[in-house]
Scaffold this active site. Structure first.
Site, PDB file in Angstrom:
ATOM      1  N   GLY B 153       0.824  -1.203   0.000  1.00  0.00           N
ATOM      2  CA  GLY B 153       0.000   0.000   0.000  1.00  0.00           C
ATOM      3  C   GLY B 153       0.858   1.253   0.000  1.00  0.00           C
ATOM      4  CB  CYS B 154       0.109   4.691  -1.066  1.00  0.00           C
ATOM      5  SG  CYS B 154      -1.526   4.884  -0.343  1.00  0.00           S
ATOM      6  CE1 TYR B 155      -1.284   8.266   4.144  1.00  0.00           C
ATOM      7  CE2 TYR B 155      -3.157   6.823   3.761  1.00  0.00           C
ATOM      8  CZ  TYR B 155      -2.646   8.100   3.902  1.00  0.00           C
ATOM      9  OH  TYR B 155      -3.470   9.195   3.814  1.00  0.00           O
TER      10      TYR B 155
END
Lengths: 350, 350, 350, 350
Positions: B153-155
């Site tokens: 995921g991005c985070y």
């Protein structure tokens, strides 16, 4: 008590000054009698701020204490750090009431000022005279006998209104406080810098002055006062690609098993009767736009059982509650008026 | 080793999918042979994305495993949570290599998935097969024998690249980790919602899903793996009025007397030979725009003696390193190519 | 023909210069051998532009013709108006090829230059030598014998590519041309000014230099050349709160009964074989973001029977096609290479 | 004459409705007695609009004519096109005064309505009854005998206030009028669409509905009325990446040798006594932010001798003067009050 007073604004060509104009124009008991700028005296204020075209036809006055004395009862000094330290004492000596929006009179410790502001502090006598005007906390110290208010900084206002009740509650570990702060660009003022250059800021999010921001000692001074013991905090400032708004996301470890409902109830009682602090319902948190253009400080909570921490989110419009609005609120208290007079602006949305 | 492979992209009309197209068009060994969308199959992709006019003249294919099998060697599934759980197993069974950009195969625990994603997890056998493709950390697990990558995921990408070296160093108290995360709006995808409506987001900064974001268990799974002991974190997500970019400001208490220089030196060694992680010089911190459009993750540090904490600031472009770019990086590793192949995009500035 | 050439960039710390770096880093036949800045020579370029950290480790060179001669074959002068007029002749005299991105060599008339730029024009001999590099129109004048290119302005590029075919078609009344132009803020460069100050520009749309922009004579010179008769235009420039992008909305009265299909067909033939001009399908118009980060100029049409006018909408990325990208395109033509070499950037969306 | 009236707002959960709330809260003679929404009746309005938390505690009422009749004297219908055509007649029949913010009652010609709005027009009797409330032009038609106001559209307000004096002066060629209009995104309302999706709009400038916008017949109806002869215009609408603000850049050929001073003097006389139109000094033009949050329409001029054209630049805040503010102004006129009552908002700057 209801008579009009005459107000002068030094620094009328900065964002704090021009916002004071917007707010005071709606104040029922205040007349703006002098808009003052050292740099562009003589020019109509609407030349540099065309949004005031036809609204204020006045030319900018120079900074001249005798002239100010002849035209005004109270002076707002929306001047840069260092300038206020010079001019405010002269205005006070001339018998004027002064509300200073700079950082020059916020720190009681001259050493701390020198360390964080990298310049000499104002004279001790005037520092002693200044009342720190965080209205919802120290409003009871401001009355008709007070002549000199030091208006709080933007970050301290949002941080302290969010944290002071928690600090006083005893529910949080004072050594655990971390504040992650974010501000719109207007906080940097109208002075030109690469850091406020549109193409550098737009579509960009950045941290700056990490652990070094001059608002840190101001925050710690108040937290320590309220806690009755020295408090240090980790405080990070970030720049958001927007003009107005501050959010402080504050973290602390719980010393006790408290819920979001507990915090909400406690804060609502703490701020009872103070119209400009709004506590948000459980499960919701304020966004900066929801106070945009207004004097509100909105606060929301999240308690995480997994990590035993509370997250406190507080937002203000940095130009209003973080500067000009709170200054007007302090004027109201100083004059014995209702603190909300002339400040009933509904946030502009969208 | 240098032969071209054929790639299909399911979810070509989302932001992750369309960014895969931009990146793969520049890849020397990849040919995009099928752009796929369940919702608008049959239409030219440039109808919905006019920036691709004359660049891609293809019509969107439907989601049809046999058709994909006939056209492609590898499939990127840039599909919503829940959809990937269905389609990825079918593609794998058909003998395709799959790189999944959704959250469906990131958590090893099916219970955790159900708790945080509020839906049933994918089948255990496929979860077992998926390699979690955080390239700079687990890149050595990805080779030509791997058929299935779960793209982070991005985070988590920004958080983990910033925190894992510190966690492994033993220099920070694992119980003290707080991550204050901020993201541009593209992270919410192209699906319409009030939370992504321009007039609601512009000139606004807000927190959302506080302590509830589905990326939390993904972060904690990796941190716990690396620490060799369970790690929980306080993790707050905020929305920034900009399109691209993530910053994670991470805080931890030091267990040892370490300086910024120590962290910089340690991280530089840790990431030696990994071109996409850039460690910033002392006293500077990365801004999101400085990685905009590129696959970089930039990291900077601040150590505060006053509070005995380290602040670690890591930034990525959420659409590139946080999604499509890292997916291409994983493809490179999977094919035995240089991990940077086709990813030498200089950040676009300003 | 395929050998590498060595390029120097004067003005590497402006937006045009730094974009040249981004583009040339991807060019297969160009090596950047010197990044030059008069103001910050000696410092690493990544100090002022951290997005280049690890990508370019070079220090900035001073402006020294002999040094440049020793390091480069071609020089891009991304210098302010007035500076190029001085330096370009020296570089040419030293035997270097020069591509100038300023306005100093675009106007053939020294009187017009003085009138619009409010300074003395460059020497006539060098003006005579400069080829005006609007690539899709005058590309056939650029070949291996040409040493000096005057790269077109951003507004002229968008305006002229939109209008020249119409002017040559005979379908519009030459006396009726009105161009309503809008630009992102990066067009104003990195120099500080209140007009580029974030809080003044954000959430604001304004007109500037109405009828006075120095790009007007450049546009009229080319339109007059193409028409074979003097053409004057009404030209208005506006500032859009965004970083990159120009749209020119051009209006003209039809002399003949032509439809949108007629224009589309005519323009497609006119620009056949020129990859960077894209004609949009009937009923659609380009948005600036659809060419963002790329060298495209996209054009769309609307014909209004009610008023007998055609509206021509053309967009570019002002930093790419309006500056650095077209400069690279001109380098390609100058070297006898394919004009698109190193310029195959897909627009970044979103 | 000074007694309070009770106001209901239908469509309180749209941007026009919520802005009416902001404005009316400051109005000295109006009490908001019912906020109405068909879609979310029963919920507190502050649930969907947290900026109203503690300011309005009311729950949303359903659309129920009898209920409205019992609670209000005047109704603002901030409803979508088509809905107003249904509900306004019922409210009028119930004896209420109605100010309609939709387009349903602006066009006298039912055929034109059907052509441009693609739906059936409202009943003729009610169309006949509606007074078109462009306050500075037709304010004298609005008095205490008027029960039904059709509030002008946002683009028509900015366009007509900019053009009508010129049309009446006889100084411009009526066949030459071109209006290049630009609007912030709030004009598209709160309804979700890809065209208002943040990542599609941010850092983007686009044209839409070229020659097809439904405000064109409204503009031409008024221009034709004022000219005494049919006037058609070329009118282009563009979307600006900002929330509030409209600029109309209007072009016309001069029939006579007139200067900027002539236009300024003529317009100042034309709008004498109308506080909300501000004519800008020679050589300056208004920017949208300079009227942000206020009811002003600011106008500036440029005359180009070279092309014999005048450029007229007019700006408004589309949500205030282009919708809610002008509606309140019309209420004031309808009640026989000063037209500026409750509308003395200084523009918010920055």
């Amino acid at each position: 008590m209801n008579k009009s007073i005459r107000a002068a604004i030094i620094g009328s060509t900065g964002y704090g000054g021009v916002e004071l104009i917007r707010l005071l124009l709606r104040h029922p008991h205040v007349e703006i009698t002098s808009v003052i700028s050292s740099s562009t005296a003589g020019a109509p204020i609407s030349e540099g701020f065309p949004h005031l075209h036809t609204i204020i036809r006045d030319k900018l006055d120079p900074v001249d204490v005798q002239l100010i004395r002849s035209k005004a009862d109270v002076v707002f000094t929306a001047t840069p750090h260092g300038v206020s330290a010079e001019i405010a004492p002269q205005l006070l000596d001339a018998g004027l009431k002064v509300i200073d929006l700079s950082g020059d009179f916020r720190l009681r410790s001259r050493e701390a000022y020198k360390e964080w502001y990298k310049r000499e502090a104002a004279e001790q006598a005037y520092l002693d005279q200044a009342v720190y005007g965080l209205a919802e906390i120290y409003g009871d110290r401001v009355n008709e006998n007070v002549s000199f208010i030091s208006n709080p900084g933007c970050y301290p206002t949002a941080t302290l209104l969010g944290l002071i009740p928690a600090v006083k509650s005893g529910w949080i570990d004072l050594k655990s406080i971390i504040v992650d702060a974010k501000s719109g660009v207007s906080g940097a003022g109208r002075g030109l810098s690469l850091g406020s250059h549109y193409s550098e800021v737009n579509e960009n999010f950045k941290a700056y002055k990490v652990n070094k921001h001059q608002h840190i000692p101001e925050i710690e001074q108040a937290l320590s006062d309220e806690a009755g013991t020295p408090v240090v905090t980790t405080f990070t400032t970030h720049l958001v690609p927007m003009t107005r708004g501050i959010m402080c996301t504050s973290y602390a470890t719980l010393t006790d098993s408290k819920t979001e409902e507990d915090f909400i109830e406690y804060y609502e009682q703490f701020y009872e009767g103070r119209p400009f602090v709004r506590i948000r319902p459980k499960g919701t948190w304020p966004a900066t736009k929801e106070v945009w253009g207004s004097n509100y400080c909105d606060i929301g909570f999240a308690v995480d059982q997994r990590t035993n921490r509370v997250t406190i989110i507080s937002v203000i419009d940095n130009v209003v509650k973080g500067a000009a609005g709170q200054a007007v609120q302090n004027l109201n208290l100083m004059m014995g008026w209702d603190e909300g007079l002339g400040l009933d602006f509904t946030p502009v949305y969208p």
